[in-house]
Design a protein around this motif. Structure first.
Motif, PDB file in Angstrom:
ATOM      1  N   THR A 201       0.846  -1.191   0.000  1.00  0.00           N
ATOM      2  CA  THR A 201       0.000   0.000   0.000  1.00  0.00           C
ATOM      3  C   THR A 201       0.884   1.245   0.000  1.00  0.00           C
ATOM      4  O   THR A 201       1.958   1.265   0.591  1.00  0.00           O
ATOM      5  CB  THR A 201      -0.920   0.036   1.231  1.00  0.00           C
ATOM      6  OG1 THR A 201      -0.112   0.000   2.410  1.00  0.00           O
ATOM      7  CG2 THR A 201      -1.874  -1.148   1.237  1.00  0.00           C
ATOM      8  N   ALA A 202       0.426   2.256  -0.675  1.00  0.00           N
ATOM      9  CA  ALA A 202       1.158   3.524  -0.726  1.00  0.00           C
ATOM     10  C   ALA A 202       1.046   4.225   0.615  1.00  0.00           C
ATOM     11  O   ALA A 202       0.016   4.138   1.289  1.00  0.00           O
ATOM     12  CB  ALA A 202       0.590   4.403  -1.829  1.00  0.00           C
ATOM     13  N   PRO A 203       2.095   4.904   1.024  1.00  0.00           N
ATOM     14  CA  PRO A 203       2.015   5.650   2.290  1.00  0.00           C
ATOM     15  C   PRO A 203       0.986   6.768   2.185  1.00  0.00           C
ATOM     16  O   PRO A 203       0.753   7.316   1.119  1.00  0.00           O
ATOM     17  CB  PRO A 203       3.419   6.211   2.494  1.00  0.00           C
ATOM     18  CG  PRO A 203       4.071   6.147   1.160  1.00  0.00           C
ATOM     19  CD  PRO A 203       3.382   5.066   0.374  1.00  0.00           C
ATOM     20  N   ALA A 204       0.367   7.070   3.306  1.00  0.00           N
ATOM     21  CA  ALA A 204      -0.631   8.140   3.336  1.00  0.00           C
ATOM     22  C   ALA A 204       0.058   9.466   3.045  1.00  0.00           C
ATOM     23  O   ALA A 204       1.178   9.711   3.508  1.00  0.00           O
ATOM     24  CB  ALA A 204      -1.309   8.191   4.697  1.00  0.00           C
ATOM     25  N   PRO A 205      -0.570  10.339   2.260  1.00  0.00           N
ATOM     26  CA  PRO A 205       0.046  11.632   1.980  1.00  0.00           C
ATOM     27  C   PRO A 205       0.132  12.479   3.247  1.00  0.00           C
ATOM     28  O   PRO A 205      -0.692  12.359   4.153  1.00  0.00           O
ATOM     29  CB  PRO A 205      -0.894  12.270   0.953  1.00  0.00           C
ATOM     30  CG  PRO A 205      -2.193  11.561   1.117  1.00  0.00           C
ATOM     31  CD  PRO A 205      -1.872  10.187   1.635  1.00  0.00           C
ATOM     32  N   ALA A 206       1.151  13.314   3.301  1.00  0.00           N
ATOM     33  CA  ALA A 206       1.317  14.218   4.442  1.00  0.00           C
ATOM     34  C   ALA A 206       0.167  15.223   4.438  1.00  0.00           C
ATOM     35  O   ALA A 206      -0.328  15.594   3.377  1.00  0.00           O
ATOM     36  CB  ALA A 206       2.646  14.949   4.340  1.00  0.00           C
ATOM     37  N   PRO A 207      -0.270  15.653   5.611  1.00  0.00           N
ATOM     38  CA  PRO A 207      -1.337  16.655   5.643  1.00  0.00           C
ATOM     39  C   PRO A 207      -0.894  17.938   4.960  1.00  0.00           C
ATOM     40  O   PRO A 207       0.265  18.339   5.058  1.00  0.00           O
ATOM     41  CB  PRO A 207      -1.590  16.880   7.133  1.00  0.00           C
ATOM     42  CG  PRO A 207      -0.417  16.326   7.846  1.00  0.00           C
ATOM     43  CD  PRO A 207       0.234  15.323   6.933  1.00  0.00           C
ATOM     44  N   ALA A 208      -1.803  18.565   4.259  1.00  0.00           N
ATOM     45  CA  ALA A 208      -1.497  19.808   3.537  1.00  0.00           C
ATOM     46  C   ALA A 208      -1.351  20.960   4.517  1.00  0.00           C
ATOM     47  O   ALA A 208      -2.030  21.020   5.535  1.00  0.00           O
ATOM     48  CB  ALA A 208      -2.611  20.115   2.538  1.00  0.00           C
TER      49      ALA A 208
END
Length: 79
Positions: free
Chosen positions: A4-11
């Motif tokens: 699974t792809a890592p969760a994107p960093a919060p904007a």
């Protein structure tokens, strides 16, 4: 099992103020021209865009115009 792809960093929210600094929700790390890394852990950071700040890269409101207060009018008819 597929990876699974890592969760994107919060904007981060960034606001450009007319005639003023750029406001960024903190904490913030900034890399300066000479490679120096500076950090602010404040919840909101004002980053200087005019380079007049004595605390560059942080804004110290040096961009604001400095105006003298108007002198009171002279009383031309003294009693």
């Amino acid at each position: 099992m597929p990876a699974t792809a890592p969760a994107p960093a919060p904007a981060r929210r960034v606001s450009a103020e007319p005639q003023g600094p750029v406001l960024i929700e903190g904490p913030v790390e900034i890399v300066l021209d000479d490679g120096t890394l500076v950090r602010s852990d404040r919840f909101m950071v004002a980053v200087c865009t005019c380079r007049r700040s004595r605390a560059y890269p942080w804004c110290d409101t040096s961009h604001r115009r400095r105006e003298r207060a108007a002198a009171p009018p002279e009383d031309r008819n003294p009693s």
